[in-house]
Design a protein around this motif. Structure first.
Motif, PDB file in Angstrom:
ATOM      1  N   GLY A 202      -5.407   6.236   6.397  1.00  0.00           N
ATOM      2  CA  GLY A 202      -5.819   7.089   5.284  1.00  0.00           C
ATOM      3  C   GLY A 202      -5.475   6.487   3.942  1.00  0.00           C
ATOM      4  O   GLY A 202      -6.282   6.484   3.024  1.00  0.00           O
TER       5      GLY A 202
ATOM      6  N   LEU B 152      -7.313   0.473  11.687  1.00  0.00           N
ATOM      7  CA  LEU B 152      -7.761   1.033  12.961  1.00  0.00           C
ATOM      8  C   LEU B 152      -7.685  -0.001  14.073  1.00  0.00           C
ATOM      9  O   LEU B 152      -7.275   0.314  15.194  1.00  0.00           O
TER      10      LEU B 152
ATOM     11  N   SER C 203       1.058   1.034  10.921  1.00  0.00           N
ATOM     12  CA  SER C 203      -0.006   1.085  11.911  1.00  0.00           C
ATOM     13  C   SER C 203       0.476   0.586  13.267  1.00  0.00           C
ATOM     14  O   SER C 203       0.138   1.155  14.303  1.00  0.00           O
TER      15      SER C 203
ATOM     16  N   GLN D 284      -3.346   7.782  13.422  1.00  0.00           N
ATOM     17  CA  GLN D 284      -3.995   8.799  12.591  1.00  0.00           C
ATOM     18  C   GLN D 284      -3.052   9.964  12.313  1.00  0.00           C
ATOM     19  O   GLN D 284      -3.076  10.536  11.224  1.00  0.00           O
TER      20      GLN D 284
ATOM     21  N   SER E 127      -0.831   9.031   9.575  1.00  0.00           N
ATOM     22  CA  SER E 127      -1.601   9.054   8.338  1.00  0.00           C
ATOM     23  C   SER E 127      -1.757  10.480   7.807  1.00  0.00           C
ATOM     24  O   SER E 127      -1.600  10.724   6.614  1.00  0.00           O
TER      25      SER E 127
END
Length: 96
Positions: A55, A3, A72, A44, A47
């Motif tokens: 995830g 994140l 990412s 996200q 993911s």
């Protein structure tokens, strides 16, 4: 950890898009904020599509590998840049 990588990549992607697309530039503060949001959303989204990212990393109990970091960075950077371009285009269209 992913994140944070997505947020930083979104920040960089948003500011890069603002610098590259002068007519859609929202200024450094808005580019940064929208880039952060887009970076998180883009990472996200990848993911959820099963491409990787946060995830898989959570499922792997914080097993950090280079593939998840790269995914990412790509998802966050692209998400941040795309969202800045979209918001800039909407703002420009509403100004007419």
């Amino acid at each position: 950890m992913e994140l944070i990588i997505q947020l930083v990549a979104g920040l960089v992607g948003g500011n890069a898009a603002g610098a590259a697309l002068k007519n859609l530039n929202l200024g450094p503060v808005l580019n940064s904020v929208i880039g952060l949001i887009g970076g998180l959303g883009g990472g996200q989204l990848l993911s959820m599509l099963g491409v990787g990212g946060a995830g898989e990393a959570a499922a792997a109990a914080s097993n950090l590998d280079i593939a998840s970091i790269v995914q990412s960075v790509i998802g966050g950077g692209a998400g941040g840049g795309i969202l800045v371009a979209i918001v800039g285009a909407i703002k420009k269209a509403m100004g007419k």
